[in-house]
Scaffold this motif. Structure first.
Motif, PDB file in Angstrom:
ATOM      1  N   PHE A  19     -13.517  50.958  86.290  1.00 21.92           N
ATOM      2  CA  PHE A  19     -13.351  50.963  87.749  1.00 21.92           C
ATOM      3  C   PHE A  19     -11.879  51.100  88.148  1.00 21.92           C
ATOM      4  N   TRP A  20     -10.960  50.740  87.240  1.00 20.29           N
ATOM      5  CA  TRP A  20      -9.544  51.015  87.517  1.00 20.29           C
ATOM      6  C   TRP A  20      -9.295  52.528  87.540  1.00 20.29           C
ATOM      7  N   LEU A  21      -9.830  53.234  86.556  1.00 19.48           N
ATOM      8  CA  LEU A  21      -9.667  54.690  86.523  1.00 19.48           C
ATOM      9  C   LEU A  21     -10.379  55.351  87.698  1.00 19.48           C
ATOM     10  N   HIS A  22     -11.521  54.784  88.098  1.00 20.09           N
ATOM     11  CA  HIS A  22     -12.276  55.333  89.226  1.00 20.09           C
ATOM     12  C   HIS A  22     -11.428  55.328  90.499  1.00 20.09           C
ATOM     13  N   THR A  23     -10.628  54.258  90.668  1.00 25.64           N
ATOM     14  CA  THR A  23      -9.843  54.114  91.896  1.00 25.64           C
ATOM     15  C   THR A  23      -8.400  54.582  91.731  1.00 25.64           C
ATOM     16  N   SER A  24      -7.787  54.211  90.615  1.00 24.12           N
ATOM     17  CA  SER A  24      -6.355  54.491  90.435  1.00 24.12           C
ATOM     18  C   SER A  24      -6.078  55.650  89.486  1.00 24.12           C
ATOM     19  N   GLY A  25      -7.133  56.253  88.954  1.00 25.29           N
ATOM     20  CA  GLY A  25      -6.945  57.366  88.032  1.00 25.29           C
ATOM     21  C   GLY A  25      -6.123  58.504  88.606  1.00 25.29           C
ATOM     22  N   PRO A  26      -6.406  58.950  89.847  1.00 24.12           N
ATOM     23  CA  PRO A  26      -5.598  60.039  90.422  1.00 24.12           C
ATOM     24  C   PRO A  26      -4.114  59.693  90.519  1.00 24.12           C
ATOM     25  N   ALA A  27      -3.813  58.434  90.863  1.00 21.95           N
ATOM     26  CA  ALA A  27      -2.406  58.020  90.949  1.00 21.95           C
ATOM     27  C   ALA A  27      -1.751  58.055  89.575  1.00 21.95           C
ATOM     28  N   LEU A  28      -2.500  57.668  88.556  1.00 19.79           N
ATOM     29  CA  LEU A  28      -1.964  57.690  87.190  1.00 19.79           C
ATOM     30  C   LEU A  28      -1.627  59.116  86.772  1.00 19.79           C
ATOM     31  N   LEU A  29      -2.521  60.044  87.096  1.00 23.95           N
ATOM     32  CA  LEU A  29      -2.310  61.442  86.720  1.00 23.95           C
ATOM     33  C   LEU A  29      -1.190  62.089  87.531  1.00 23.95           C
ATOM     34  N   ALA A  30      -0.929  61.554  88.717  1.00 21.30           N
ATOM     35  CA  ALA A  30       0.131  62.126  89.559  1.00 21.30           C
ATOM     36  C   ALA A  30       1.512  61.878  88.974  1.00 21.30           C
ATOM     37  N   GLY A  31       1.628  60.835  88.159  1.00 21.34           N
ATOM     38  CA  GLY A  31       2.907  60.539  87.516  1.00 21.34           C
ATOM     39  C   GLY A  31       3.899  59.897  88.461  1.00 21.34           C
ATOM     40  N   GLY A  32       5.107  59.665  87.977  1.00 18.85           N
ATOM     41  CA  GLY A  32       6.179  59.115  88.796  1.00 18.85           C
ATOM     42  C   GLY A  32       5.875  57.737  89.340  1.00 18.85           C
ATOM     43  N   ASN A  33       6.249  57.525  90.610  1.00 18.98           N
ATOM     44  CA  ASN A  33       6.062  56.223  91.246  1.00 18.98           C
ATOM     45  C   ASN A  33       4.586  55.836  91.320  1.00 18.98           C
ATOM     46  N   ALA A  34       3.740  56.819  91.592  1.00 13.60           N
ATOM     47  CA  ALA A  34       2.306  56.547  91.696  1.00 13.60           C
ATOM     48  C   ALA A  34       1.751  56.031  90.373  1.00 13.60           C
ATOM     49  N   ALA A  35       2.234  56.577  89.268  1.00 13.75           N
ATOM     50  CA  ALA A  35       1.772  56.128  87.954  1.00 13.75           C
ATOM     51  C   ALA A  35       2.200  54.687  87.689  1.00 13.75           C
ATOM     52  N   LEU A  36       3.435  54.338  88.097  1.00 11.86           N
ATOM     53  CA  LEU A  36       3.892  52.951  87.932  1.00 11.86           C
ATOM     54  C   LEU A  36       3.007  51.993  88.723  1.00 11.86           C
ATOM     55  N   ILE A  37       2.644  52.404  89.935  1.00 12.15           N
ATOM     56  CA  ILE A  37       1.778  51.565  90.769  1.00 12.15           C
ATOM     57  C   ILE A  37       0.404  51.413  90.113  1.00 12.15           C
ATOM     58  N   ALA A  38      -0.134  52.518  89.591  1.00 14.94           N
ATOM     59  CA  ALA A  38      -1.439  52.465  88.925  1.00 14.94           C
ATOM     60  C   ALA A  38      -1.396  51.543  87.708  1.00 14.94           C
ATOM     61  N   LEU A  39      -0.331  51.642  86.922  1.00 16.36           N
ATOM     62  CA  LEU A  39      -0.195  50.781  85.741  1.00 16.36           C
ATOM     63  C   LEU A  39       0.010  49.320  86.143  1.00 16.36           C
TER      64      LEU A  39
END
Length: 444
Positions: free
Chosen positions: A25-45
């Motif tokens: 469910f983390w990937l379901h919601t935050s997966g796009p942010a992780l793939l976007a990289g940069g600041n969004a990836a830090l937030i997802a992690l």
């Protein structure tokens, strides 16, 4: 698959299944942010770190909650060790969670870290309480490390860890209010059920069950007798003890409800076979609390948590036994030997090590068991040069000479930590099957 290995494997699979669903469910919601990289990836992690950290903290409550069904599966000693390592991993995730979010959101908003932190506190629901919970948790870790290094009393560690309850309560609100991944309805339902399951079990087994046992069994101190110069036995009686399901080799955690005693709870092994009449706890007087127990008033009520432990004959597959004990480690061993003998299982050998003959606990009782049932008892003394029998530590040569068929037996070890580890290493190096080696290790 052997039962002894099956349950730990099943428990591991349950943990993995939960982590897998959290990841889903983390990937379901935050997966796009992780793939976007940069600041969004830090937030997802950062979100992932929070989810994993919270799950591992909840797992801590199960591991140390004396949950009966879980303890029977695995053993309280192994759960205690897992609790230690799981705690270290949980703290890593808990620390990463705010750091990654702070860096990620500060960069995304073009804020300084200070301004972003203020924004979290003022505009993000329940984050202020979560920060207090985070600081409490870090404080618990720092104080606990100091307690362990300084070898301070267990009670210091116990009362410090009570702050963990407050930390978890303070952090819960922000998880549901601002936790992006928990806005996904199936995830929110799962999260609620997870908390209810963990704290339901924790409260039931840690608090309700001992109080229920006290109400139902009316445990009280019936007598106190001296065994040796530095060991006493406490006899506990109660109502309908035949229905108190305790096995030979198990232990209970006792809180004596008397002035100067009630604020401490300590684990003590049953030192006689279950008999339905009384419980006997034999205690070495090695600290302030245990030395004071001889002054415990008779008829004092006792709050009992347990029984606990898997140092029993439950997993034994053979009817030939070898017991190796050191000092007060004889207490659970004696209860096992006595219980087995009453079942007409008498192919038993005992190697019992003490510093001097005066330190031998149950010397007369062991002699009576040997005479009545033909049990072979060998005492070895490590510090008294006047002793005419076996002398020195129990080593390979003694084992081969005193127990020629050692490789055919179920073997139980109980004694000081150094002795226990040395014997384990020796037996395994000699090719003894690990599945027939029984012991429990604690750091109470």
């Amino acid at each position: 698959m052997q039962q002894k290995k099956f349950y730990p494997l099943l428990f591991s699979l349950l943990i993995i299944a939960n982590l897998a669903y959290i990841t889903y469910f983390w990937l379901h919601t935050s997966g796009p942010a992780l793939l976007a990289g940069g600041n969004a990836a830090l937030i997802a992690l950062g979100r992932a770190s929070g989810l994993y950290g919270a799950f591992l903290i909840l797992l801590q409550f199960l591991l140390i909650g004396r949950i009966k069904w879980l303890e029977v599966w695995i053993g309280l000693d192994k759960l205690s060790r897992l609790h230690h390592y799981n705690g270290l991993l949980a703290i890593i995730f808990i620390i990463l969670h705010p750091l990654l979010l702070l860096v990620g959101y500060a960069a995304a908003h073009n804020y300084t870290f200070t301004r972003q932190l203020i924004d979290f506190v003022l505009h993000w629901g329940n984050v202020a309480q979560a920060i207090i919970g985070f600081l409490l948790l870090i404080g618990v870790v720092i104080i606990s490390l100091h307690i362990v290094r300084q070898k301070l009393p267990y009670e210091n560690w116990y009362f410090t860890h009570l702050l963990t309850y407050a930390a978890v309560i303070l952090a819960f609100g922000h998880q549901l209010n601002v936790g992006t991944d928990l806005q996904y309805p199936p995830a929110a339902i799962y999260w609620w059920l997870l908390y209810v399951f963990v704290f339901g079990n924790f409260i039931l087994f840690r608090f309700c069950q001992p109080l229920y046992q006290l109400w139902r069994r009316r445990f009280y101190v019936a007598a106190i007798t001296r065994e040796t110069a530095d060991a006493i036995s406490i006899y506990i009686k109660g109502k309908n003890l035949t229905k108190f399901k305790i096995a030979a080799g198990q232990f209970i955690i006792v809180r004596f409800l008397a002035k100067n005693f009630f604020w401490q709870a300590h684990p003590f092994s049953l030192s006689c076979a279950p008999n339905g009449e009384y419980l006997r706890l034999t205690i070495k007087q090695s600290g302030d609390f245990t030395r004071s127990l001889e002054n415990l008033p008779v008829n004092t009520k006792a709050l009992i948590d347990g029984p606990h432990g898997v140092f029993t004959a439950r997993f034994a597959r053979r009817k030939k036994f070898l017991f190796i004990a050191g000092g007060v480690g004889i207490t659970p061993v004696f209860s096992l030997i006595e219980d087995l003998a009453r079942q007409n299982i008498t192919d038993i050998k005992l190697l019992y090590s003490n510093r001097s003959a005066q330190n031998i606990i149950f010397q007369k009782d062991l002699a009576e068991l040997a005479q009545r049932y033909g049990i072979a008892v060998a005492h070895t003394i490590t510090g008294d040069q006047s002793w005419s029998g076996e002398r020195g530590k129990i080593d390979r040569a003694k084992l081969l000479r005193l127990v020629p068929d050692w490789l055919e037996r179920e073997t139980y070890l109980c004694g000081p930590k150094g002795m226990l580890r040395g014997l384990k290493q020796m037996l395994l190096a000699m090719g003894f099957p690990k599945r027939r080696l029984h012991y429990e290790e604690f750091s109470f």
